[in-house]
Design a protein around this motif. Structure first.
Motif, PDB file in Angstrom:
ATOM      1  N   GLN A  67       6.071  -3.258  -1.074  1.00  0.00           N
ATOM      2  CA  GLN A  67       5.990  -3.355  -2.534  1.00  0.00           C
ATOM      3  C   GLN A  67       7.347  -3.834  -3.031  1.00  0.00           C
ATOM      4  O   GLN A  67       8.331  -3.096  -2.985  1.00  0.00           O
ATOM      5  N   LEU A  74      10.455  -1.268  -3.003  1.00  0.00           N
ATOM      6  CA  LEU A  74      10.201   0.045  -3.601  1.00  0.00           C
ATOM      7  C   LEU A  74       9.435   0.953  -2.654  1.00  0.00           C
ATOM      8  O   LEU A  74       9.724   2.149  -2.546  1.00  0.00           O
ATOM      9  N   GLU A  75       8.449   0.383  -2.001  1.00  0.00           N
ATOM     10  CA  GLU A  75       7.625   1.137  -1.055  1.00  0.00           C
ATOM     11  C   GLU A  75       7.331   0.260   0.150  1.00  0.00           C
ATOM     12  O   GLU A  75       7.297  -0.969   0.053  1.00  0.00           O
ATOM     13  N   ALA A  76       7.109   0.905   1.275  1.00  0.00           N
ATOM     14  CA  ALA A  76       6.733   0.168   2.482  1.00  0.00           C
ATOM     15  C   ALA A  76       6.044   1.120   3.440  1.00  0.00           C
ATOM     16  O   ALA A  76       6.357   2.313   3.503  1.00  0.00           O
ATOM     17  N   GLU A  77       5.079   0.569   4.158  1.00  0.00           N
ATOM     18  CA  GLU A  77       4.443   1.300   5.250  1.00  0.00           C
ATOM     19  C   GLU A  77       4.395   0.365   6.447  1.00  0.00           C
ATOM     20  O   GLU A  77       4.031  -0.804   6.308  1.00  0.00           O
ATOM     21  N   GLN A  90       6.658   5.535   6.565  1.00  0.00           N
ATOM     22  CA  GLN A  90       6.821   5.003   5.220  1.00  0.00           C
ATOM     23  C   GLN A  90       8.312   4.932   4.888  1.00  0.00           C
ATOM     24  O   GLN A  90       9.124   5.682   5.432  1.00  0.00           O
ATOM     25  N   LEU A  91       8.631   4.036   3.979  1.00  0.00           N
ATOM     26  CA  LEU A  91      10.010   3.903   3.530  1.00  0.00           C
ATOM     27  C   LEU A  91      10.438   5.195   2.840  1.00  0.00           C
ATOM     28  O   LEU A  91       9.760   5.683   1.938  1.00  0.00           O
ATOM     29  N   SER A  93      13.312   5.762   1.112  1.00  0.00           N
ATOM     30  CA  SER A  93      13.954   5.527  -0.184  1.00  0.00           C
ATOM     31  C   SER A  93      14.040   4.032  -0.440  1.00  0.00           C
ATOM     32  O   SER A  93      13.946   3.224   0.484  1.00  0.00           O
ATOM     33  N   LYS A  94      14.200   3.692  -1.679  1.00  0.00           N
ATOM     34  CA  LYS A  94      14.273   2.277  -2.064  1.00  0.00           C
ATOM     35  C   LYS A  94      15.332   1.545  -1.247  1.00  0.00           C
ATOM     36  O   LYS A  94      16.420   2.044  -1.007  1.00  0.00           O
TER      37      LYS A  94
END
Length: 266
Positions: A67, A74-77, A90-91, A93-94
């Protein structure tokens, strides 16, 4: 009637002065307007564009989503399936794509220089073309630096990125797995490495070639063997467009520079 040398030189000076006036009063404002428009659009794209990007490599060995908000992730998987190892996380933190951020900063500086240019142009009526050329060179330099940020590898590119993990995931990545995200050739590149580290020198030192699997590289005083690797390249529309705008701005600067150079005194 044949002109003498002094009369010829006078006519040449008059013609040169007219060309300089044309350059300063017509060509410079036109080119600056074109450059400013391209740079402003580029700054806006890199600062505030948003994109959700899904990805998957061959046989889904590296898959997930990012994302993006400008240069921020901002987000990641991420799901990684390696030889005798797998991971899903998952990520935490930003995270920032530093090359996009750096390119944005160079473009902001170019805009500052462009904003100062109209005042400078009004002072060029004394025909100090060399000053005009220096100002334009500074703007072109910012544009070139921004382009390089989006095209060239960073100082932490392979093999340094084997250990320099630039994203923090949860659950924590195991020590034998490295995941990196970078910008290269105006694309976002996500790479996962299965690695083995050792303090002893391997029998054969690796070299960067078509395949790095099975090779070892010295990184920060340790030897790192690449046991497996998966990579995926993501096309981000707003990053593509930003690079096109950078090229447009550079072309406008280069064309103006050529005209200025032709009028510079020998």
């Amino acid at each position: 009637m044949e002109l003498n040398e002094e009369e010829i030189r006078h006519l040449e000076r008059v013609a040169m002065e007219k060309e300089v006036v044309w350059l300063v009063e017509e060509e410079v404002p036109r080119a600056l307007k074109e450059m400013s428009a391209a740079v402003e659009k580029c700054v806006a794209l890199l600062h505030s564009s948003k994109r959700l990007v899904s990805f998957g490599s061959a046989r889904s060995r590296l898959s997930g989503f990012l994302q993006l908000d400008g240069w921020d992730v901002l987000e990641a998987e991420v799901t990684v399936v390696m030889a005798k190892s797998s991971y899903k996380g998952q990520l935490a933190s930003k995270s920032a794509l530093s090359q996009m951020h750096n390119a944005h900063n160079y473009m902001k500086r170019a805009l500052e220089l462009l904003d100062d240019f109209p005042e400078f142009s009004a002072r060029v009526r004394d025909f100090q073309i060399s000053h005009l050329a220096r100002e334009l060179k500074a703007i072109s330099g910012c544009i070139v630096q921004a382009k390089q940020e989006l095209v060239l590898p960073t100082s932490t590119a392979f093999p340094k990125n084997l250990l320099a993990k630039n994203m923090v995931f949860t659950p924590q990545l195991p020590p034998h797995l490295s995941i990196n995200i970078n910008v290269l050739d105006s694309r976002v590149v996500l790479t996962a490495y299965l690695i083995h580290t050792s303090s002893s020198r391997p029998l054969h030192r690796g070299t960067i070639g078509p395949s790095i699997i099975g090779n070892s590289f010295k990184v920060d005083g340790r030897w790192v063997e690449v046991m497996d690797q998966h990579e995926t390249t993501l096309t981000i529309p707003y990053l593509d467009r930003a690079f096109e705008l950078l090229h447009e701005a550079y072309q406008a600067a280069a064309e103006l520079q050529t005209k200025i150079t032709a009028l510079e005194p020998n």
